[in-house]
Design an enzyme around this catalytic site. Structure first.
Site, PDB file in Angstrom:
ATOM      1  N   ASP A 106       0.840  -1.194   0.000  1.00 42.13           N
ATOM      2  CA  ASP A 106       0.000   0.000   0.000  1.00 42.13           C
ATOM      3  C   ASP A 106       0.881   1.252   0.000  1.00 42.13           C
ATOM      4  OD1 ASP A 106      -2.301   1.787   0.697  1.00 42.13           O
ATOM      5  OD2 ASP A 106      -3.313  -0.119   1.044  1.00 42.13           O
ATOM      6  N   HIS A 143      -3.813   6.043   3.298  1.00 44.04           N
ATOM      7  CA  HIS A 143      -4.487   4.822   2.830  1.00 44.04           C
ATOM      8  C   HIS A 143      -3.846   3.560   3.420  1.00 44.04           C
ATOM      9  CE1 HIS A 143      -5.727   1.799  -0.218  1.00 44.04           C
ATOM     10  NE2 HIS A 143      -6.751   2.588  -0.464  1.00 44.04           N
ATOM     11  N   SER A 189     -11.074  -1.010  -1.203  1.00 39.75           N
ATOM     12  CA  SER A 189      -9.788  -0.938  -0.489  1.00 39.75           C
ATOM     13  C   SER A 189      -9.969  -1.217   0.991  1.00 39.75           C
ATOM     14  CB  SER A 189      -9.191   0.464  -0.602  1.00 39.75           C
ATOM     15  OG  SER A 189      -8.442   0.600  -1.753  1.00 39.75           O
TER      16      SER A 189
END
Ligand SMILES: *[C@@H]1O[C@H](CO)[C@@H](O)[C@H](O)[C@H]1NC(C)=O
Ligand SMILES: *[C@@H]1O[C@H](CO)[C@@H](O)[C@H](O)[C@H]1NC(C)=O
Ligand SMILES: *[C@@H]1O[C@H](CO)[C@@H](O)[C@H](O)[C@H]1NC(C)=O
Length: 779
Positions: free
Chosen positions: A154, A227, A560
């Site tokens: 990520d 994220h 996600s």
């Protein structure tokens, strides 16, 4: 005069030159691009003692310049990565001509161009929302320390977050061979017994986008985006009491597997995520000893063998690594999935039973419901009514003015008012920023037909409420017709117990699987709307550069977010059943999934308001507590997956891409792709009407009590008769395998696919496989 013309021409020339130069990186046959080269090491000529020597000889043979001109240094700058754990090959900079030449060399099985992947949260178009925990907390507590390591590919990690506190953890598992790479903003002490590894991969990114500007971006595992911190904490965050976003979603935040360890592989940068870097991370993760990989990314895919991530995932699966990937946010359009390989677990998104209600009160006296995560000082006075404005021309179709795009709002028109903006084109939080900058005091964000009634709450910079399409139309009509339209907004915090839930999110990508209809995808849905988890200290909750707020937790939506829920639950299953293969874990998750909401009605598809089907929710919603004890599992070994590939019409060379660690050959054990021992059943009747019966086979392994007796239950179909033989399975041992045969006979060909289920029951367990039957229509 002349001087001006010359200057102008020069300027024109320069801009054309720059434009061409930019474009040329794609089109000029002489310029170099990154390619991923897959090789078959079994065809390494005996002259080479090491495959690296062979690689450089291959490269020399295709180089446009004569071999003598390539010195050692140049060669190193050409080869960016060599891969050896998940597949054999390298990432190299080549011209198109060189790439074509290389593809025809003996032993080279594929030369695939670099692909740019996207994070599956719409980053600035942030889908915002709720959080994980609930069902698993009770039993995950008991598994507090375990040796499962989850690799998270990520944007990196924010190691200071309390979600990565390692208090009470035992020593790093002995099998772990990973590293804690030091770089800007990331030191050795940032790894601990929770974050056991941290690496970053940027050679592909730098080759495509230029050198990383270290002022703007940490060239290390540190996460400036948020994220990666969010997904890692969702997988395996330690419990944090009193977690919340500006007071919303207050409670204890914890990952699905709070005892698991996290290994960070930073592969996404401000300019995107590149396949050569992702593959280097998969390769390193396999070598480092991760047990589970969580990949909330996707790129365009057209086949199993041209998709480097699919190939690398095959290699990881062979080494016992469970891989879950996000399905994509391309819904509700059909055939919008990414990451569809059968050896990957493909995860769609659904809602939870929590909401953040807000409302819009109109001067006409009408009050309409919406959602909001607004909290701040710029509150509207509850006693006043504010002027309301909609700059669109038509309440039923958005136009440039109504979308609140940058530069479209006139401060004279909107200053001091609540502005109605249509959803679409620009990120939702950016519309709020545009309204705020033009002097608006509040925003009503209206869905259009594209989103219907699905609401995602955002952390806007000004008071804002998001409303559905219907409510939006009412508000817009009032604002356009009223003489002095007024309104106000109200926020009601966090509400639990929302019904119905879960609901399949409209944005969640949909099947069918465009590469092979016989492998039903997505596999599952998991919470992916309004998820609260840890956040970076570098970026505000809206991800806008102008957002100066800093929060420890943020609320995001997207597949996600659903993918790490499944990765975390897979880590729990791996801890409880270390001997289970990746396919066994996936089977347990799929056959125990549920397809009913908390109203005991079939799961609803948010995009239609009607019931969802297997192309929307796969096998259903994950049910972690039942997945620990599934009764039976459908196991699949690497050779079985390879035999599946043998049914896909691949050439020998294309197949070799998947056979790099062994001399796999097609055993022709499957009657067709539907015969793979998948926990879902998808049967396709060909155009040829003479084929009226199809037989498929499944083998189940008993992981419940040694002595178990199962009987089968099958749905009724309009189009087929289904016969299962035997219809009773009697086990006498644990791990005993028994097979059954399913015969499907067409009664009446249907124009649309028909779905149902095949369930094995022993009185305690309920082992459910979704069934989809498709009749191809004659062309
Ligand atoms: C980690 O958790 C422990 C126990 O809850 C607590 O005492 C400690 O202060 C925490 N450390 C950090 C850095 O938050
Ligand atoms: C508004 O948009 C709808 C849908 O596009 C269209 O049918 C209608 O004619 C439009 N009305 C006006 C006044 O432009
Ligand atoms: C591949 O085949 C060769 C020759 O048949 C054999 O020597 C080798 O051990 C095999 N490798 C594997 C991994 O099975």
């Amino acid at each position: 005069m002349e001087g001006i013309t010359v200057k102008w021409l020069l300027c024109l020339y320069l801009s054309i030159y720059l434009t061409l130069n930019f474009v040329s990186s794609t089109y000029n046959p002489g310029s170099k691009k990154t390619y991923i080269v897959h090789v078959d090491v079994s065809s390494i000529p005996p002259a080479f003692t090491h495959h690296i020597d062979w690689y450089s000889s291959l490269l020399k043979s295709v180089a446009a310049v004569s071999p003598q001109e390539i010195d050692e240094e140049e060669e190193q700058s050409v080869v960016m990565y060599t891969y050896q754990s998940s597949f054999h090959g390298m990432a190299v900079r080549l011209t198109q001509e060189e790439a074509e030449k290389l593809e025809s060399q003996n032993g080279v099985v594929g030369v695939l161009p670099e692909v740019k992947y996207k994070l599956h949260t719409t980053r600035s178009p942030l889908f915002l929302g709720l959080e994980p925990q609930d069902t698993t907390s009770v039993w995950s507590e008991k598994l507090a320390d375990h040796d499962v390591v989850v690799g998270v590919l990520d944007t990196g990690i924010w190691p200071e977050s309390p979600s990565f506190n390692d208090t009470g953890f035992t020593a790093v598992p002995a099998h772990w061979k990973g590293a804690c790479e030091v770089g800007r903003g990331f030191q050795k002490h940032h790894c601990n017994k929770k974050i056991v590894g941290a690496r970053s991969f940027y050679r592909g990114y730098e080759a495509a986008a230029g050198r990383i500007n270290e002022e703007r971006e940490h060239k290390s595992a540190r996460d400036e985006d948020g994220h990666g911190t969010h997904t890692a904490a969702t997988v395996a965050g330690s419990p944090v009491h009193g977690a919340n976003l500006l007071g919303y979603a207050y409670g204890t935040a914890r990952g699905m597997s709070p005892g698991a360890r996290i290994a960070v592989y930073k592969v996404c940068w401000k300019g995107g995520c590149f396949s050569s870097d992702i593959l280097a991370a998969v390769d390193a993760a396999v070598e480092d000893g991760v047990n589970v990989m969580s990949i909330s990314l996707g790129g365009g895919v057209s086949s199993y063998h041209r998709d480097s991530l699919s190939i690398a995932a095959f290699g990881a699966m062979e080494k016992g690594v469970f891989i879950s990937c996000s399905a994509g946010n391309g819904g509700p359009d059909p055939v919008s999935l990414t990451n569809v390989s059968p050896w990957i677990t493909t995860v769609g998104a659904s809602t939870m039973d929590r909401d953040f209600p807000g409302s819009v009160k109109l001067g006409s006296g009408v009050t309409l419901k919406g959602v909001s995560l607004y909290k701040g000082r710029r509150n509207l006075s509850p006693k006043l009514m504010y002027p309301l404005v909609y700059t669109g021309a038509n309440s039923s179709s958005p136009d440039p003015g109504s979308l609140c795009l940058e530069g479209t709002l006139d401060p004279h028109t909107v200053s001091g008012k609540i502005v109605i903006c249509d959803r679409g084109i620009s990120p939702r939080v950016q519309k709020g920023e545009v309204v705020k900058q033009a002097g608006g005091v509040g925003m009503i964000l209206s869905n259009t037909a594209a989103n219907g009634e699905e609401l995602v709450a955002d952390c806007h910079l000004l008071p804002a409420v998001a409303v559905g399409e219907k409510e939006g139309k009412t508000i817009k009509q009032y604002a356009m017709r009223g003489r002095h339209p007024t309104g106000n907004l109200a926020f009601y915090g966090t509400k639990l117990g929302i019904r119905p839930s879960p609901v399949v999110a409209a944005f969640s990508s949909r099947g069918p699987n465009f590469i092979s209809l016989e492998i039903m995808k997505p596999d599952l849905v998991a919470p992916g709307v309004n998820i609260l988890a840890a956040w970076t200290g570098d970026t505000g909750p809206s991800s806008l550069e102008t957002d100066q707020r800093r929060v420890g937790f943020n609320i995001l939506s997207g597949t996600s977010m659903s993918c790490p829920h499944v990765s975390g639950v897979a880590a729990l299953l791996k801890a409880r059943h270390p001997e289970w293969s990746p396919a066994a874990i996936k089977s347990a998750l799929m056959t125990t999934a549920y397809i009913h909401d908390n109203n005991h009605k079939p799961l609803i598809d948010s995009s239609t308001g009607g019931p969802s089907g297997p192309y929307d929710h796969g096998a259903g919603h994950i049910n972690p507590v039942r997945a620990v004890d599934p009764g039976l599992i459908y196991d699949i070994g690497a050779q079985n997956y390879f035999d599946f590939l043998c049914t896909q019409g691949l050439t020998q060379t294309q197949l070799v891409v998947f056979a790099k660690f062994s001399n796999r050959t097609c055993r022709h054990t499957l009657s067709g792709p539907s015969d793979l021992n998948y926990p879902a059943i998808s049967v396709v009747f060909p155009e040829d009407k003479r084929v009226s019966a199809v037989k498929i086979h499944r083998t189940v392994t008993n992981v419940g009590p040694p002595s178990s007796n199962y009987h089968v239950v099958i749905s009724q179909f309009k189009g087929v008769d289904v016969k299962v033989e035997p219809s009773v399975l009697t086990f006498s041992k644990t791990y005993q395998k028994l097979s059954y045969e399913v015969t499907l006979t067409t009664k009446v060909r249907q124009t649309a696919p028909e779905s149902g289920a095949l369930i094995w029951k022993d009185g305690v367990h309920r082992v459910r496989s979704p069934v989809v039957i498709t009749w191809l229509s004659p062309i």
